[in-house]
Design a protein around this motif. Sequence first.
Motif, short mmCIF file in Angstrom:
data_model
loop_
_atom_site.label_atom_id
_atom_site.label_comp_id
_atom_site.label_asym_id
_atom_site.label_seq_id
_atom_site.Cartn_x
_atom_site.Cartn_y
_atom_site.Cartn_z
N MET A 45 0.84 -1.20 0.00
CA MET A 45 0.00 0.00 0.00
C MET A 45 0.88 1.25 0.00
SD MET A 45 -2.35 1.41 3.11
CE MET A 45 -3.86 0.54 2.75
N ARG A 46 0.44 2.20 -0.81
CA ARG A 46 1.12 3.50 -0.81
C ARG A 46 0.08 4.59 -0.63
NH1 ARG A 46 5.00 1.59 -5.28
NH2 ARG A 46 6.39 0.43 -3.94
N ILE A 47 0.52 5.69 -0.04
CA ILE A 47 -0.36 6.84 0.16
C ILE A 47 0.10 7.95 -0.76
CG2 ILE A 47 -1.09 8.61 1.79
CD1 ILE A 47 -0.67 6.56 4.03
N GLU A 101 4.36 4.64 2.90
CA GLU A 101 4.23 3.19 2.69
C GLU A 101 3.94 2.55 4.04
OE1 GLU A 101 7.19 1.26 0.36
OE2 GLU A 101 7.52 3.01 -0.91
N PRO A 102 2.70 2.68 4.51
CA PRO A 102 2.38 2.22 5.86
C PRO A 102 2.48 0.70 5.98
CG PRO A 102 0.40 2.91 4.73
CD PRO A 102 1.55 3.30 3.85
N PRO A 103 2.89 0.24 7.15
CA PRO A 103 2.92 -1.20 7.39
C PRO A 103 1.50 -1.74 7.49
CG PRO A 103 3.42 -0.01 9.40
CD PRO A 103 3.35 1.01 8.30
N ARG A 148 -5.19 9.46 -1.55
CA ARG A 148 -5.46 8.32 -2.43
C ARG A 148 -4.63 7.13 -1.95
NH1 ARG A 148 -3.76 6.60 -7.74
NH2 ARG A 148 -2.12 8.15 -7.71
N ILE A 149 -5.27 6.01 -1.84
CA ILE A 149 -4.59 4.78 -1.43
C ILE A 149 -4.30 3.97 -2.68
CG2 ILE A 149 -4.78 2.65 -0.10
CD1 ILE A 149 -4.68 5.18 1.63
#
Length: 71
Positions: free
Chosen positions: A1-3, A39-41, A61-62
């Motif tokens: 996942m990226r923000i 880049e959340p865990p 945006r995810i």
Amino acid sequence: MRIRVDRSRCRGAGQCALTAPALFDQSEEDGTVVVLNDEPPPGLAAAARRAAALCPNSVIRIVEDTEHSQC
Ligand code: SF4
């Protein structure tokens, strides 16, 4: 996942920082969003999605990782 964020649309209300303080802060200059970890865990994925859903201007945006990212 990226923000990903579009700061030009940010109103600086800070809902994201309240919802996911480990991921978002606000600029001291104008209050717009600052992404602390783009880049959340996995443990913060739900918080990231919640912050994106609650943002009143759809700034956040995810981008989900795909299993076949090489394609
Ligand atoms: S919730 Fe949205 S509009 Fe408000 S500070 Fe965060 S990104 Fe900006």
